[in-house]
Design a protein around this motif. Sequence first.
Motif, PDB file in Angstrom:
ATOM      1  N   TYR A 172       0.868  -1.185   0.000  1.00 34.97           N
ATOM      2  CA  TYR A 172       0.000   0.000   0.000  1.00 34.97           C
ATOM      3  C   TYR A 172       0.895   1.223   0.000  1.00 34.97           C
ATOM      4  O   TYR A 172       1.787   1.353   0.838  1.00 34.97           O
ATOM      5  N   GLU A 173       0.670   2.129  -0.953  1.00 39.37           N
ATOM      6  CA  GLU A 173       1.476   3.334  -1.073  1.00 39.37           C
ATOM      7  C   GLU A 173       0.703   4.516  -0.483  1.00 39.37           C
ATOM      8  O   GLU A 173      -0.314   4.949  -1.035  1.00 39.37           O
ATOM      9  N   THR A 174       1.182   5.017   0.649  1.00 38.56           N
ATOM     10  CA  THR A 174       0.487   6.086   1.363  1.00 38.56           C
ATOM     11  C   THR A 174       0.382   7.351   0.526  1.00 38.56           C
ATOM     12  O   THR A 174      -0.654   8.031   0.529  1.00 38.56           O
ATOM     13  N   ALA A 175       1.447   7.694  -0.194  1.00 38.63           N
ATOM     14  CA  ALA A 175       1.477   8.947  -0.949  1.00 38.63           C
ATOM     15  C   ALA A 175       0.375   9.012  -1.997  1.00 38.63           C
ATOM     16  O   ALA A 175      -0.209  10.079  -2.231  1.00 38.63           O
ATOM     17  N   THR A 176       0.077   7.885  -2.615  1.00 45.18           N
ATOM     18  CA  THR A 176      -0.955   7.860  -3.666  1.00 45.18           C
ATOM     19  C   THR A 176      -2.269   7.261  -3.184  1.00 45.18           C
ATOM     20  O   THR A 176      -3.245   7.240  -3.937  1.00 45.18           O
ATOM     21  N   ASP A 177      -2.283   6.775  -1.946  1.00 45.54           N
ATOM     22  CA  ASP A 177      -3.464   6.103  -1.393  1.00 45.54           C
ATOM     23  C   ASP A 177      -3.932   4.998  -2.338  1.00 45.54           C
ATOM     24  O   ASP A 177      -5.098   4.897  -2.681  1.00 45.54           O
ATOM     25  N   ASP A 178      -2.977   4.157  -2.732  1.00 48.94           N
ATOM     26  CA  ASP A 178      -3.291   3.107  -3.705  1.00 48.94           C
ATOM     27  C   ASP A 178      -2.472   1.865  -3.374  1.00 48.94           C
ATOM     28  O   ASP A 178      -1.472   1.921  -2.647  1.00 48.94           O
ATOM     29  N   ILE A 179      -2.891   0.743  -3.922  1.00 51.16           N
ATOM     30  CA  ILE A 179      -2.132  -0.495  -3.805  1.00 51.16           C
ATOM     31  C   ILE A 179      -1.376  -0.713  -5.105  1.00 51.16           C
ATOM     32  O   ILE A 179      -1.841  -0.320  -6.182  1.00 51.16           O
ATOM     33  N   GLU A 180      -0.215  -1.354  -5.011  1.00 54.71           N
ATOM     34  CA  GLU A 180       0.599  -1.509  -6.209  1.00 54.71           C
ATOM     35  C   GLU A 180       1.482  -2.743  -6.113  1.00 54.71           C
ATOM     36  O   GLU A 180       1.749  -3.258  -5.032  1.00 54.71           O
ATOM     37  N   TRP A 181       1.935  -3.202  -7.286  1.00 50.73           N
ATOM     38  CA  TRP A 181       2.897  -4.288  -7.358  1.00 50.73           C
ATOM     39  C   TRP A 181       4.291  -3.744  -7.121  1.00 50.73           C
ATOM     40  O   TRP A 181       4.579  -2.590  -7.433  1.00 50.73           O
ATOM     41  N   THR A 182       5.170  -4.586  -6.582  1.00 53.63           N
ATOM     42  CA  THR A 182       6.544  -4.187  -6.318  1.00 53.63           C
ATOM     43  C   THR A 182       7.506  -5.168  -6.981  1.00 53.63           C
ATOM     44  O   THR A 182       7.100  -6.241  -7.448  1.00 53.63           O
ATOM     45  N   THR A 183       8.762  -4.800  -6.994  1.00 54.87           N
ATOM     46  CA  THR A 183       9.798  -5.672  -7.551  1.00 54.87           C
ATOM     47  C   THR A 183      10.483  -6.493  -6.465  1.00 54.87           C
ATOM     48  O   THR A 183      11.432  -7.233  -6.749  1.00 54.87           O
ATOM     49  N   THR A 184      10.019  -6.355  -5.232  1.00 49.66           N
ATOM     50  CA  THR A 184      10.576  -7.125  -4.126  1.00 49.66           C
ATOM     51  C   THR A 184       9.519  -8.070  -3.578  1.00 49.66           C
ATOM     52  O   THR A 184       8.323  -7.893  -3.818  1.00 49.66           O
ATOM     53  N   GLY A 185       9.955  -9.056  -2.818  1.00 51.17           N
ATOM     54  CA  GLY A 185       9.030 -10.030  -2.258  1.00 51.17           C
ATOM     55  C   GLY A 185       8.895 -11.255  -3.149  1.00 51.17           C
ATOM     56  O   GLY A 185       9.479 -11.345  -4.234  1.00 51.17           O
ATOM     57  N   ARG A 186       8.115 -12.190  -2.697  1.00 51.37           N
ATOM     58  CA  ARG A 186       7.904 -13.427  -3.454  1.00 51.37           C
ATOM     59  C   ARG A 186       6.929 -13.180  -4.595  1.00 51.37           C
ATOM     60  O   ARG A 186       5.838 -12.642  -4.395  1.00 51.37           O
ATOM     61  N   VAL A 187       7.310 -13.571  -5.797  1.00 48.29           N
ATOM     62  CA  VAL A 187       6.494 -13.283  -6.983  1.00 48.29           C
ATOM     63  C   VAL A 187       5.729 -14.500  -7.482  1.00 48.29           C
ATOM     64  O   VAL A 187       4.937 -14.393  -8.416  1.00 48.29           O
ATOM     65  N   THR A 188       5.946 -15.661  -6.876  1.00 44.79           N
ATOM     66  CA  THR A 188       5.306 -16.884  -7.348  1.00 44.79           C
ATOM     67  C   THR A 188       4.407 -17.495  -6.285  1.00 44.79           C
ATOM     68  O   THR A 188       4.521 -17.200  -5.098  1.00 44.79           O
TER      69      THR A 188
END
Length: 294
Positions: A172-188
């Motif tokens: 969750y991105e506070t600045a945009t008040d939105d949820i988003e995908w990231t390049t970190t974390g488990r992707v599968t």
Amino acid sequence: MFVDAIERVNLFTQPMHSIVRLYSHSEIVPGTATLFFVNDEGCAITCKHVADLIRQSDTIYHNYLEFQGARRQALREKTAAQLISQLEVKFKLTADTIIRVRNNFINCVDQFEKLSIEAHPTQDLALLRFEGYNRLLYRSHAVFLADTSRVKPGRSLCRLGYPFPEFTNFRYETATDDIEWTTTGRVTSPSFPIDGIITRLTGDNGVATGIELSTPGLRGQSGGPLFDTKGLIYGMQSATRHLHLGFDIEDQEVLVNGRKTRVSNYPFLNVGQCVHVDVIKAFLHEKKVKFYEG
């Protein structure tokens, strides 16, 4: 029994990862669904209810953005709380309302400009066409059962899908008040097979449109293939039905951890519901989509 078949089917069965946000909080709810490719032209099938979630994602977010704009105007008024409550009714927002859905198609194509969706008019089946890609990431394609007289009660089959959302590449991105995908974390997320036997064929007017399995389909396996030990596709996992067994117990005294207590129990048998292979092949033929039989 299904080891070789699972390895074969895994090559063209892929997950769709979804992240969902509900109104009034920033909690992110991850989810999965399944699709499988029917040829080497970027064409896949999944459930209609999965496709509906894909199609509605932009509409859902647009509704929330309109609410946010109206809410900012209302905050300038002395009766802001009352006006916001009225806006929540107008935009149909409650604590359980989905306000944002983002989907990610894993190992399908390298990129795409458009995703065309066509839904079956009566069955829980939809066709996805990825357009504008450079490279296919899935390997191989489905081969559908040619002799559908083999679809009979008692035959052992297997389903494959992605019922457990173990990916963590979101925030969750506070600045945009939105949820988003990231390049970190488990992707599968891991694929998961579950077998069963055909219990009944379902349909209308003597025409089989569904296949019932003795075991339930799991959440997230919707859209996954139903196949035999050779990897031939017999259908597609669609839903789970709950059959009341009638072995009900009401207010009966039993021992639980050495203590007497009164319990009630209303057992159900959970069975899988799959779209019949004949329905899938007829739909693909109608849409002029190349597919393979064996």
